[in-house]
Design a protein around this motif. Structure first.
Motif, PDB file in Angstrom:
ATOM      1  N   MET A   1       0.817  -1.220   0.000  1.00  0.00           N
ATOM      2  CA  MET A   1       0.000   0.000   0.000  1.00  0.00           C
ATOM      3  C   MET A   1       0.846   1.263   0.000  1.00  0.00           C
ATOM      4  N   GLY A   2       2.106   1.152   0.411  1.00  0.00           N
ATOM      5  CA  GLY A   2       2.948   2.345   0.506  1.00  0.00           C
ATOM      6  C   GLY A   2       2.665   3.109   1.784  1.00  0.00           C
ATOM      7  N   ASP A   3       3.465   4.135   2.044  1.00  0.00           N
ATOM      8  CA  ASP A   3       3.274   4.944   3.254  1.00  0.00           C
ATOM      9  C   ASP A   3       2.091   5.880   3.080  1.00  0.00           C
ATOM     10  N   PRO A   4       1.091   5.835   3.974  1.00  0.00           N
ATOM     11  CA  PRO A   4      -0.034   6.766   3.877  1.00  0.00           C
ATOM     12  C   PRO A   4       0.402   8.183   4.220  1.00  0.00           C
ATOM     13  N   ARG A   5      -0.128   9.161   3.479  1.00  0.00           N
ATOM     14  CA  ARG A   5       0.210  10.563   3.734  1.00  0.00           C
ATOM     15  C   ARG A   5      -0.789  11.234   4.674  1.00  0.00           C
ATOM     16  N   TRP A   6      -1.911  10.562   4.928  1.00  0.00           N
ATOM     17  CA  TRP A   6      -2.977  11.199   5.695  1.00  0.00           C
ATOM     18  C   TRP A   6      -2.911  10.875   7.187  1.00  0.00           C
ATOM     19  N   CYS A   7      -1.972  10.009   7.594  1.00  0.00           N
ATOM     20  CA  CYS A   7      -1.845   9.688   9.015  1.00  0.00           C
ATOM     21  C   CYS A   7      -0.407   9.263   9.296  1.00  0.00           C
ATOM     22  N   PRO A  63     -11.864  -3.404  13.772  1.00  0.00           N
ATOM     23  CA  PRO A  63     -12.588  -4.080  12.683  1.00  0.00           C
ATOM     24  C   PRO A  63     -11.604  -4.603  11.644  1.00  0.00           C
ATOM     25  N   THR A  64     -12.044  -5.581  10.873  1.00  0.00           N
ATOM     26  CA  THR A  64     -11.147  -6.254   9.923  1.00  0.00           C
ATOM     27  C   THR A  64     -10.478  -5.298   8.939  1.00  0.00           C
ATOM     28  N   PRO A  65     -11.201  -4.348   8.316  1.00  0.00           N
ATOM     29  CA  PRO A  65     -10.512  -3.445   7.363  1.00  0.00           C
ATOM     30  C   PRO A  65      -9.359  -2.678   8.001  1.00  0.00           C
ATOM     31  N   LEU A  66      -9.561  -2.195   9.234  1.00  0.00           N
ATOM     32  CA  LEU A  66      -8.500  -1.455   9.909  1.00  0.00           C
ATOM     33  C   LEU A  66      -7.337  -2.378  10.248  1.00  0.00           C
ATOM     34  N   LEU A  67      -7.636  -3.621  10.613  1.00  0.00           N
ATOM     35  CA  LEU A  67      -6.583  -4.585  10.913  1.00  0.00           C
ATOM     36  C   LEU A  67      -5.750  -4.891   9.675  1.00  0.00           C
ATOM     37  N   VAL A  68      -6.408  -4.991   8.516  1.00  0.00           N
ATOM     38  CA  VAL A  68      -5.691  -5.243   7.263  1.00  0.00           C
ATOM     39  C   VAL A  68      -4.740  -4.087   6.947  1.00  0.00           C
ATOM     40  N   ALA A  72      -0.676  -4.192   6.683  1.00  0.00           N
ATOM     41  CA  ALA A  72       0.051  -3.701   5.510  1.00  0.00           C
ATOM     42  C   ALA A  72       1.131  -2.697   5.902  1.00  0.00           C
ATOM     43  N   SER A  73       0.905  -1.966   6.990  1.00  0.00           N
ATOM     44  CA  SER A  73       1.885  -0.957   7.407  1.00  0.00           C
ATOM     45  C   SER A  73       3.212  -1.578   7.831  1.00  0.00           C
ATOM     46  N   ALA A  74       3.195  -2.875   8.160  1.00  0.00           N
ATOM     47  CA  ALA A  74       4.423  -3.529   8.607  1.00  0.00           C
ATOM     48  C   ALA A  74       5.266  -4.045   7.449  1.00  0.00           C
ATOM     49  N   LEU A  75       4.723  -4.021   6.234  1.00  0.00           N
ATOM     50  CA  LEU A  75       5.442  -4.544   5.065  1.00  0.00           C
ATOM     51  C   LEU A  75       5.855  -3.378   4.178  1.00  0.00           C
ATOM     52  N   ALA A  76       7.144  -3.218   3.976  1.00  0.00           N
ATOM     53  CA  ALA A  76       7.667  -2.030   3.287  1.00  0.00           C
ATOM     54  C   ALA A  76       8.031  -2.300   1.838  1.00  0.00           C
ATOM     55  N   GLY A  77       7.427  -3.306   1.212  1.00  0.00           N
ATOM     56  CA  GLY A  77       7.768  -3.613  -0.171  1.00  0.00           C
ATOM     57  C   GLY A  77       7.449  -2.488  -1.129  1.00  0.00           C
ATOM     58  N   ARG A  78       6.251  -1.933  -1.026  1.00  0.00           N
ATOM     59  CA  ARG A  78       5.851  -0.850  -1.921  1.00  0.00           C
ATOM     60  C   ARG A  78       6.699   0.396  -1.672  1.00  0.00           C
ATOM     61  N   SER A  79       6.950   0.708  -0.404  1.00  0.00           N
ATOM     62  CA  SER A  79       7.763   1.885  -0.083  1.00  0.00           C
ATOM     63  C   SER A  79       9.173   1.736  -0.634  1.00  0.00           C
ATOM     64  N   LEU A  80       9.724   0.517  -0.554  1.00  0.00           N
ATOM     65  CA  LEU A  80      11.067   0.276  -1.090  1.00  0.00           C
ATOM     66  C   LEU A  80      11.071   0.472  -2.594  1.00  0.00           C
ATOM     67  N   GLU A  81      10.064  -0.045  -3.268  1.00  0.00           N
ATOM     68  CA  GLU A  81       9.989   0.132  -4.725  1.00  0.00           C
ATOM     69  C   GLU A  81       9.891   1.606  -5.095  1.00  0.00           C
ATOM     70  N   GLN A  82       9.078   2.361  -4.368  1.00  0.00           N
ATOM     71  CA  GLN A  82       8.926   3.784  -4.661  1.00  0.00           C
ATOM     72  C   GLN A  82      10.226   4.541  -4.440  1.00  0.00           C
ATOM     73  N   PHE A 193       8.463  -6.815  15.743  1.00  0.00           N
ATOM     74  CA  PHE A 193       9.662  -6.836  14.917  1.00  0.00           C
ATOM     75  C   PHE A 193      10.005  -5.440  14.400  1.00  0.00           C
ATOM     76  N   LYS A 194       9.003  -4.700  13.923  1.00  0.00           N
ATOM     77  CA  LYS A 194       9.267  -3.359  13.388  1.00  0.00           C
ATOM     78  C   LYS A 194       9.863  -2.450  14.456  1.00  0.00           C
ATOM     79  N   ALA A 195       9.452  -2.639  15.716  1.00  0.00           N
ATOM     80  CA  ALA A 195      10.027  -1.836  16.794  1.00  0.00           C
ATOM     81  C   ALA A 195      11.516  -2.144  16.949  1.00  0.00           C
ATOM     82  N   ALA A 196      11.879  -3.429  16.922  1.00  0.00           N
ATOM     83  CA  ALA A 196      13.295  -3.797  17.024  1.00  0.00           C
ATOM     84  C   ALA A 196      14.078  -3.276  15.827  1.00  0.00           C
ATOM     85  N   SER A 197      13.490  -3.368  14.640  1.00  0.00           N
ATOM     86  CA  SER A 197      14.157  -2.896  13.434  1.00  0.00           C
ATOM     87  C   SER A 197      14.367  -1.383  13.464  1.00  0.00           C
TER      88      SER A 197
END
Length: 337
Positions: A1-7, A63-68, A72-82, A193-197
């Motif tokens: 999803m990439g890094d959100p700009r709104w939060c 709720p499930t949408p917020l959990l999803v 996604a915020s823990a996976l930086a694949g899109r951000s790395l590509e950008q 894990f993200k906290a340790a990283s």
């Protein structure tokens, strides 16, 4: 999803807390090594523990949408590509022409000390500035081949740190969750894990007070990345359509990466280097000090734009392979039970 700009991104929030806790720790410990080590351990315990608890709470209440979205915020694949794509876009249209011109300038010894006086150097300035946001090395004087090498090393190392290591802990948490929904699950483990990283990224340096304050976070990050890094080395040839090379790539990556001071960075870069067929490693400048890194896949060609893009493509394919394998395991387990 990439890094959100709104939060604020969760990693940004972690970074805020690390900054606050570091100030308090240094004010209390001063330059005393044992106090800095103790403070670093406490910072690690508090930040990782609170991150796990925050993820655990969201798993139970959100709720499930917020959990999803949180997952996604823990996976930086899109951000790395950008980020990598932004540097490639900033490079001159013909990198080959720039490389040839750079070599000619070196032969003729006509380069000046001021990059603004040299058209070739001036054309590389946007790429250097963009690269400085995503690597720790000095970028002000890098030529086109060195910029491409930095991108290839970033795409490989951060592919493990930013995508596959958190994905591994996320999938492990999903497995625990399936056994008992009241246990910490995928978000709790991924955010832990993200906290340790993030601690390793901000405090894990061998200079000044950080050589003691950042020890606990850096060691924990090394431990949490150790197994995912080696799983990537074994499975990366699958993403390249070369399944027969899995054990060979792992052995070569362990051999080449052994000289790197990090137990994971050299191995992860070496695995990508062997699969993509390029040589990585060499001399890098950090804070004006030159450091020699071991050569990885020595003797192969230097990375070009195609190799960098190939590494990003390998990340996408391998992510799909891991998710497919996890889904298959979940389906088989549910069927048998």
């Amino acid at each position: 999803m990439g890094d959100p700009r709104w939060c604020p991104h969760p990693v940004v929030v972690m970074g805020w807390w690390i900054t606050v806790l570091r100030r308090g720790a240094e004010a209390w410990a001063g330059n005393r090594a044992w106090k800095l080590r103790l403070a670093g351990g406490l910072i690690t315990l508090v930040l990782v523990g609170c991150s796990v608890l925050a993820g655990w709470g969201m798993e139970r209440l959100a709720p499930t949408p917020l959990l999803v979205v949180a997952l996604a915020s823990a996976l930086a694949g899109r951000s790395l590509e950008q980020a990598v794509g932004g540097v490639l876009k900033a490079l001159p249209n013909s990198v080959q022409a720039v490389q040839k011109q750079t070599e000619q300038n070196q032969i003729e010894q006509n380069q000046t000390d001021h990059s603004g006086d040299n058209p070739t150097q001036a054309a590389l300035q946007p790429a250097r500035r963009a690269l400085a946001w995503i690597v720790g090395r000095d970028t002000a004087d890098l030529d086109a081949p060195e910029i491409l090498r930095a991108l290839a090393e970033t795409a490989s190392e951060n592919g493990v740190d930013g995508l596959f290591a958190p994905l591994f802990w996320m999938l492990l948490g999903a497995g625990l969750w399936s056994l008992n929904p009241s246990w910490p699950g995928p978000l709790a483990l991924a955010w832990g894990f993200k906290a340790a990283s993030t601690l390793d990224s901000m405090l894990g340096y061998r200079r000044g007070r950080l050589r003691w304050l950042g020890t606990a976070g850096a060691r924990l990050d090394d431990l949490l990345v150790w197994l995912p890094c080696r799983l990537v080395a074994v499975s990366l040839p699958l993403a390249a359509g070369q399944p027969g090379r899995s054990l060979g790539v792992l052995a070569a990556a362990r051999r080449d990466g052994a000289a790197d001071p990090s137990p994971n960075a050299g191995l992860s870069q070496a695995a990508y280097a062997h699969v993509a067929g390029v040589q990585l490693g060499g001399s890098n400048s950090y804070g004006g000090q030159m450091h020699r890194k071991p050569l990885l896949a020595a003797g192969l060609p230097a990375p070009d734009q195609a190799a960098v893009l190939q590494m990003l493509q390998l990340n996408r394919r391998l992510e799909l392979i891991w998710l497919t394998a996890a889904a298959a395991v979940a389906f088989i387990t549910k069927t048998l039970s």
